[in-house]
Design a protein around this motif. Structure first.
Motif, mmCIF file in Angstrom:
data_model
loop_
_atom_site.group_PDB
_atom_site.id
_atom_site.type_symbol
_atom_site.label_atom_id
_atom_site.label_comp_id
_atom_site.label_asym_id
_atom_site.label_seq_id
_atom_site.Cartn_x
_atom_site.Cartn_y
_atom_site.Cartn_z
ATOM 1 N N LEU A 34 0.843 -1.196 0.000
ATOM 2 C CA LEU A 34 0.000 0.000 0.000
ATOM 3 C C LEU A 34 0.880 1.248 0.000
ATOM 4 N N ALA A 35 0.909 1.933 -1.110
ATOM 5 C CA ALA A 35 1.753 3.122 -1.228
ATOM 6 C C ALA A 35 1.414 4.137 -0.139
ATOM 7 N N GLY A 36 2.431 4.625 0.531
ATOM 8 C CA GLY A 36 2.246 5.663 1.537
ATOM 9 C C GLY A 36 1.650 5.185 2.851
ATOM 10 N N ALA A 37 1.613 3.875 3.053
ATOM 11 C CA ALA A 37 1.027 3.350 4.294
ATOM 12 C C ALA A 37 1.889 3.730 5.494
ATOM 13 N N GLU A 38 1.224 4.018 6.609
ATOM 14 C CA GLU A 38 1.900 4.305 7.876
ATOM 15 C C GLU A 38 1.687 3.120 8.796
ATOM 16 N N LEU A 39 2.742 2.689 9.463
ATOM 17 C CA LEU A 39 2.639 1.620 10.442
ATOM 18 C C LEU A 39 2.732 2.213 11.842
ATOM 19 N N HIS A 40 1.823 1.791 12.711
ATOM 20 C CA HIS A 40 1.825 2.228 14.103
ATOM 21 C C HIS A 40 1.708 0.983 14.977
ATOM 22 N N PHE A 41 2.594 0.871 15.957
ATOM 23 C CA PHE A 41 2.575 -0.260 16.880
ATOM 24 C C PHE A 41 2.263 0.264 18.267
ATOM 25 N N THR A 42 1.461 -0.489 19.011
ATOM 26 C CA THR A 42 1.063 -0.050 20.339
ATOM 27 C C THR A 42 1.044 -1.235 21.298
ATOM 28 N N THR A 43 1.203 -0.921 22.572
ATOM 29 C CA THR A 43 1.101 -1.924 23.627
ATOM 30 C C THR A 43 0.490 -1.255 24.848
ATOM 31 N N ILE A 44 0.173 -2.030 25.848
ATOM 32 C CA ILE A 44 -0.467 -1.518 27.060
ATOM 33 C C ILE A 44 0.502 -1.659 28.227
ATOM 34 N N LEU A 45 0.569 -0.634 29.046
ATOM 35 C CA LEU A 45 1.369 -0.691 30.272
ATOM 36 C C LEU A 45 0.436 -0.827 31.459
ATOM 37 N N ASP A 46 0.820 -1.657 32.406
ATOM 38 C CA ASP A 46 0.031 -1.836 33.627
ATOM 39 C C ASP A 46 0.699 -1.060 34.761
ATOM 40 N N HIS A 47 0.071 0.029 35.158
ATOM 41 C CA HIS A 47 0.626 0.857 36.224
ATOM 42 C C HIS A 47 -0.039 0.594 37.571
ATOM 43 N N ALA A 48 -0.840 -0.437 37.676
ATOM 44 C CA ALA A 48 -1.564 -0.707 38.912
ATOM 45 C C ALA A 48 -0.629 -0.992 40.082
ATOM 46 N N HIS A 49 0.558 -1.506 39.799
ATOM 47 C CA HIS A 49 1.484 -1.880 40.865
ATOM 48 C C HIS A 49 2.261 -0.692 41.439
ATOM 49 N N LEU A 50 2.176 0.457 40.813
ATOM 50 C CA LEU A 50 2.921 1.623 41.292
ATOM 51 C C LEU A 50 2.178 2.296 42.435
ATOM 52 N N ASP A 51 2.919 2.633 43.479
ATOM 53 C CA ASP A 51 2.279 3.379 44.562
ATOM 54 C C ASP A 51 2.474 4.874 44.318
ATOM 55 N N ARG A 52 1.895 5.678 45.135
ATOM 56 C CA ARG A 52 1.925 7.129 44.926
ATOM 57 C C ARG A 52 3.339 7.720 45.047
ATOM 58 N N SER A 53 4.124 7.230 45.980
ATOM 59 C CA SER A 53 5.465 7.788 46.157
ATOM 60 C C SER A 53 6.382 7.289 45.048
ATOM 61 N N GLY A 54 6.951 8.200 44.316
ATOM 62 C CA GLY A 54 7.852 7.840 43.225
ATOM 63 C C GLY A 54 7.161 7.334 41.987
ATOM 64 N N GLU A 55 5.850 7.471 41.940
ATOM 65 C CA GLU A 55 5.081 6.935 40.815
ATOM 66 C C GLU A 55 5.527 7.530 39.480
ATOM 67 N N MET A 56 5.734 8.833 39.459
ATOM 68 C CA MET A 56 6.085 9.508 38.205
ATOM 69 C C MET A 56 7.423 9.001 37.666
ATOM 70 N N GLU A 57 8.412 8.900 38.534
ATOM 71 C CA GLU A 57 9.744 8.477 38.086
ATOM 72 C C GLU A 57 9.741 7.018 37.637
ATOM 73 N N ARG A 58 9.101 6.156 38.388
ATOM 74 C CA ARG A 58 9.026 4.746 37.991
ATOM 75 C C ARG A 58 8.199 4.581 36.729
ATOM 76 N N GLY A 59 7.148 5.357 36.613
ATOM 77 C CA GLY A 59 6.321 5.291 35.409
ATOM 78 C C GLY A 59 7.100 5.702 34.175
ATOM 79 N N ARG A 60 7.902 6.733 34.308
ATOM 80 C CA ARG A 60 8.744 7.195 33.193
ATOM 81 C C ARG A 60 9.753 6.121 32.805
ATOM 82 N N ALA A 61 10.382 5.499 33.795
ATOM 83 C CA ALA A 61 11.365 4.442 33.530
ATOM 84 C C ALA A 61 10.699 3.239 32.868
ATOM 85 N N GLU A 62 9.510 2.875 33.347
ATOM 86 C CA GLU A 62 8.785 1.748 32.764
ATOM 87 C C GLU A 62 8.376 2.042 31.326
#
Length: 87
Positions: A34-62
């Motif tokens: 398909l001429a000019g086709a764009e490919l996009h790949f996606t996945t899901i992250l599970d953040h349920a295990h992160l607690d409030r303290s340090g959540e942002m930094e761990r989330g960024r690393a994950e």
């Protein structure tokens, strides 16, 4: 591709199984036909295990780790290799 140009966007969900490897291969095959086709790949992250303290930094690393894993998975699949995630 401009907003006014018609093209195909192929979106593939990846869960790192053989089934998603098959979906990646099919999407790559389709995109070559398909001429000019764009490919996009996606996945899901599970953040349920992160607690409030340090959540942002761990989330960024994950997010960065998951992004690298997704790129490695798609690359290995495209090259016909079996994906083995780094420990």
């Amino acid at each position: 591709m401009s907003e006014h140009t018609k093209g195909y966007r192929i979106v593939v969900g990846v869960d790192f199984t053989e089934g998603s490897a098959h979906a990646v291969r099919e999407a790559l095959w389709l995109a070559t036909r398909l001429a000019g086709a764009e490919l996009h790949f996606t996945t899901i992250l599970d953040h349920a295990h992160l607690d409030r303290s340090g959540e942002m930094e761990r989330g960024r690393a994950e997010l960065m780790t998951s992004e690298r894993k997704l790129v490695d998975f798609v690359r290995a699949t495209a090259m016909g290799l079996r994906f083995v995630p780094a420990s």
